[in-house]
Design a protein around this motif. Structure first.
Motif, PDB file in Angstrom:
ATOM      1  N   SER A 120       0.848  -1.219   0.063  1.00  0.00           N
ATOM      2  CA  SER A 120       0.103   0.044   0.086  1.00  0.00           C
ATOM      3  C   SER A 120       0.924   1.131  -0.171  1.00  0.00           C
ATOM      4  O   SER A 120       1.732   1.382   0.967  1.00  0.00           O
ATOM      5  CB  SER A 120      -0.998   0.085   1.240  1.00  0.00           C
ATOM      6  OG  SER A 120      -1.809  -1.131   1.307  1.00  0.00           O
ATOM      7  N   GLN A 296     -13.071   2.077   2.853  1.00  0.00           N
ATOM      8  CA  GLN A 296     -11.959   1.150   3.305  1.00  0.00           C
ATOM      9  C   GLN A 296     -12.083  -0.200   2.918  1.00  0.00           C
ATOM     10  O   GLN A 296     -11.628  -1.011   2.486  1.00  0.00           O
ATOM     11  CB  GLN A 296     -11.382   1.675   4.346  1.00  0.00           C
ATOM     12  CG  GLN A 296     -10.834   3.308   4.530  1.00  0.00           C
ATOM     13  CD  GLN A 296      -9.732   3.605   3.570  1.00  0.00           C
ATOM     14  OE1 GLN A 296      -9.255   2.690   2.854  1.00  0.00           O
ATOM     15  NE2 GLN A 296      -9.852   4.948   3.074  1.00  0.00           N
ATOM     16  N   GLN A 300     -10.726  -2.970   0.634  1.00  0.00           N
ATOM     17  CA  GLN A 300      -9.846  -4.052   1.220  1.00  0.00           C
ATOM     18  C   GLN A 300     -10.474  -5.692   0.766  1.00  0.00           C
ATOM     19  O   GLN A 300      -9.543  -6.437   0.234  1.00  0.00           O
ATOM     20  CB  GLN A 300     -10.063  -3.996   2.769  1.00  0.00           C
ATOM     21  CG  GLN A 300      -8.698  -4.794   3.399  1.00  0.00           C
ATOM     22  CD  GLN A 300      -8.984  -4.580   4.880  1.00  0.00           C
ATOM     23  OE1 GLN A 300      -9.626  -3.849   5.478  1.00  0.00           O
ATOM     24  NE2 GLN A 300      -8.469  -5.583   5.387  1.00  0.00           N
ATOM     25  N   GLU A 304      -7.924  -7.873  -1.393  1.00  0.00           N
ATOM     26  CA  GLU A 304      -7.608  -9.359  -0.902  1.00  0.00           C
ATOM     27  C   GLU A 304      -7.807 -10.221  -1.731  1.00  0.00           C
ATOM     28  O   GLU A 304      -7.163 -11.255  -1.874  1.00  0.00           O
ATOM     29  CB  GLU A 304      -8.216  -9.419   0.398  1.00  0.00           C
ATOM     30  CG  GLU A 304      -7.578  -8.707   1.518  1.00  0.00           C
ATOM     31  CD  GLU A 304      -8.446  -8.761   2.735  1.00  0.00           C
ATOM     32  OE1 GLU A 304      -9.612  -9.239   2.808  1.00  0.00           O
ATOM     33  OE2 GLU A 304      -7.911  -8.054   4.121  1.00  0.00           O
TER      34      GLU A 304
END
Ligand SMILES: CCCCC/C=C/CC(=O)SCCNC(=O)CCNC(=O)[C@H](O)C(C)(C)COP(=O)(O)OP(=O)(O)OC[C@H]1O[C@@H](n2cnc3c(N)ncnc32)[C@H](O)[C@@H]1OP(=O)(O)O
Length: 363
Positions: A120, A296, A300, A304
């Motif tokens: 990130s 967020q 994510q 993932e």
């Protein structure tokens, strides 16, 4: 023989060069000589110039420092150069500080973390809406370069700290420059921008944009080179190039017309229309718009998923797609940087930038 291309530590070397100019305390003379010698060795190789005359004290000291390095390799000289400057900046080398996926200490204006195969990159100047300084351009190139070489990373994500994703080029990059130095500034800017955009064109792994708020300028254009772009419904997309007397970059003169058609691309690149996240999504610049409150978490989940896919398969797939237009992208980048070099020297551009800071000063 000097080299035209640097070695294994290119991006870190460029960042260290920038960092040297931002040191608060000037190094003592011995350290300065050491830095000088390592720089020469890293960029030109072993000392091959005649020893200066006896009364050229400074020239002789520099020559002795450089020739004292013998024939250590250019890569090794780069590494020592980086280590010295990072040390002076009060930082340990990245290899010593890397723990729990943190590499933050080697960067000043971005924050890089690596966790669960995800690298990130956080644009980290929230007080300036994450405007991109010269140092930050270099740091982003370095972070992308590291992520591309690190086998533990399968996907990279770029996002912004605070309420903005990014306000584009830091307009201060063009301020307080002696008029006689303007051509050099424009040349250096062109070269840096070319390297910056190249890092996006050639990034070999999936690159995901998590646009957490408004995006401006070059931070919008390079999104066209990402593999997926998620935007909060509070994000906006603005490329006010002509208001600033500038012109399109980030390969947008090539990618935007392909994505959205000429007239819609012109609306953004020539006529400065600011798009909402939903408009950007309709035009193909954004993959998906997500609610701000769960942004967020939603991003994510998507990241993932990508991170656990078979990495080689994803890389080959990305290469197939990118290779269709890689050459055209490089050409567009070259051309855009050339045109911008001229724009930065134009009265239109100088006036527009002065006007931004004058307005700020009046508030
Ligand atoms: C190597 C060179 C490559 C160059 C590549 C070329 C790229 C082209 C571009 O990117 S063009 C786009 C340039 N960006 C802009 O024109 C944006 C300028 N900023 C603004 O218009 C506004 O600041 C805003 C709309 C982004 C945010 O407005 P708001 O009122 O919400 O906040 P402030 O204006 O008070 O901003 C807070 C502080 O941040 C500073 N700041 C914001 N953006 C920039 C910027 N791009 N450059 C420099 N500084 C910026 C602003 O000055 C405030 O600082 P202060 O608190 O010290 O006053």
């Amino acid at each position: 023989m000097g080299r035209t291309a640097f070695g294994a530590h290119d991006a870190a070397f460029e960042a260290a060069k920038e960092r040297l100019n931002t040191l608060k305390e000037e190094p003592d003379n011995n350290v300065k000589l050491q830095i000088y010698a390592l720089f020469k060795q890293a960029t030109k190789g072993p000392c091959n110039t005649p020893k200066p005359g006896a009364f050229d004290f400074v020239g002789r000291a520099k020559w002795q420092a450089w020739s004292g390095l013998g024939d250590i390799s250019q890569d090794e000289a780069q590494k020592q150069y980086i280590d010295i400057i990072n040390g002076l900046a009060g930082e340990e080398s990245p290899a010593e500080t890397e723990q729990a996926g943190e590499e933050a200490s080697s960067y000043k204006e971005i924050k890089v973390t690596k966790e669960n195969k995800v690298c990130s990159i956080l644009l980290n100047r929230p007080a300036k809406k994450n405007a991109i300084t010269w140092l930050m351009y270099n740091e982003i190139v370095q972070a992308l370069d590291d992520a591309s070489k690190d086998d533990s990373v399968t996907v990279a994500v770029i996002t912004g700290a605070g309420d903005y994703y990014c306000s584009g080029n830091d307009l201060g990059n063009f301020m307080n420059i002696d008029p006689k130095d303007m051509p050099k500034m424009a040349r250096d800017g062109k070269e840096l921008l070319r390297r910056f955009v190249t890092a996006f064109i050639d990034f070999p792994k999936p690159l995901i944009g998590a646009v957490n708020g408004p995006a401006v300028g070059v931070s919008v254009t390079v999104l066209g080179l990402f593999d997926a772009v998620y935007a909060t419904d509070k994000a906006t997309f603005h490329t006010p190039f002509t208001e600033l007397g500038q012109s399109a970059e980030g390969c947008s003169s090539y990618v935007f017309p392909k994505l959205m058609g000429n007239t819609k691309a012109n609306e953004m690149l020539l006529f400065n229309k600011k798009l909402t996240a939903h408009e950007a999504c309709e035009r193909g610049l954004v993959t998906e718009v997500l609610p701000h409150d769960s942004f967020q978490k939603e991003v994510q989940t998507r990241v993932e998923y990508v991170a656990q896919l078979p990495p080689q398969s994803v890389r080959e797939g990305k290469k197939l797609v990118r290779d269709q237009e890689r050459e055209d992208l490089h050409k567009a980048n070259e051309k855009e940087c050339e045109v911008l070099e001229g724009r930065w020297l134009s009265e239109e551009c100088v006036r527009a930038i002065m006007s931004f800071f004058t307005k700020k000063a009046r508030l």
